[in-house]
Design an enzyme around this catalytic site. Structure first.
Site: not given
Ligand code: SFB
Length: 123
Positions: A12, A40, A118-120
């Site tokens: 990111h 992705k 993580h990006f939410d």
């Molecule tokens: N609370 C937490 N606390 C700690 N860890 C947490 C938590 N939550 C998840 N992880 C972990 O993070 C890891 C990960 O890669 N999650 S991921 O949802 O796929 C990332 C999203 C994001 O990359 C991208 N996206 C999305 C929107 C946007 O505007 N921009 C944008 O870039 O799309 C992806 C899918 O949405 C995974 O190992 C999970 O276990």
């Protein structure tokens, strides 16, 4: 094996870019080998110095999309680029739409080193 924090930086962070061209996303997805195995759907790149992003872990605590309570929303707008997969693009030809925005972002932070992991999303 890279840690979640390293993966976040790799996936990111792009502080050195301030303005992007229309092919930015396609180039970045190749350079950052984010298209391994499948395309992705959405990836956001953040064009701010790392400290500006790390400090978000000490800002507005909000609930994450997955219900966890360790997400934080940036109190200021960040320069970002949203890369969204174009309809009809098939792996390995992952074709992305590049959109440069200034929005508040939401990240999840690990309580140990308070690192972004993580990006939410962005609002
Ligand atoms: N609370 C937490 N606390 C700690 N860890 C947490 C938590 N939550 C998840 N992880 C972990 O993070 C890891 C990960 O890669 N999650 S991921 O949802 O796929 C990332 C999203 C994001 O990359 C991208 N996206 C999305 C929107 C946007 O505007 N921009 C944008 O870039 O799309 C992806 C899918 O949405 C995974 O190992 C999970 O276990």
């Amino acid at each position: 094996k890279e840690s979640q924090a390293e993966k976040f930086l790799q996936q990111h962070m792009d502080p050195d870019t301030s303005t992007v061209t229309s092919s930015y996303c396609n180039e970045m997805m190749k350079h950052r080998n984010r298209t391994v195995g499948f395309c992705k759907p959405v990836i956001t790149f953040i064009h701010q110095p790392l400290p500006d992003v790390q400090v978000i872990c000490f800002q507005g605590n909000v609930r994450c999309k997955n219900g966890q309570s360790n997400c934080h929303q940036s109190s200021s707008k960040m320069r970002i680029t949203d890369c969204r997969l174009k309809k009809g693009s098939k792996y390995p030809k992952c074709d992305y739409k590049t959109q440069q925005l200034q929005k508040s972002i939401i990240v999840a932070c690990e309580c140990v080193q308070y690192e972004t992991v993580h990006f939410d999303g962005s609002v």
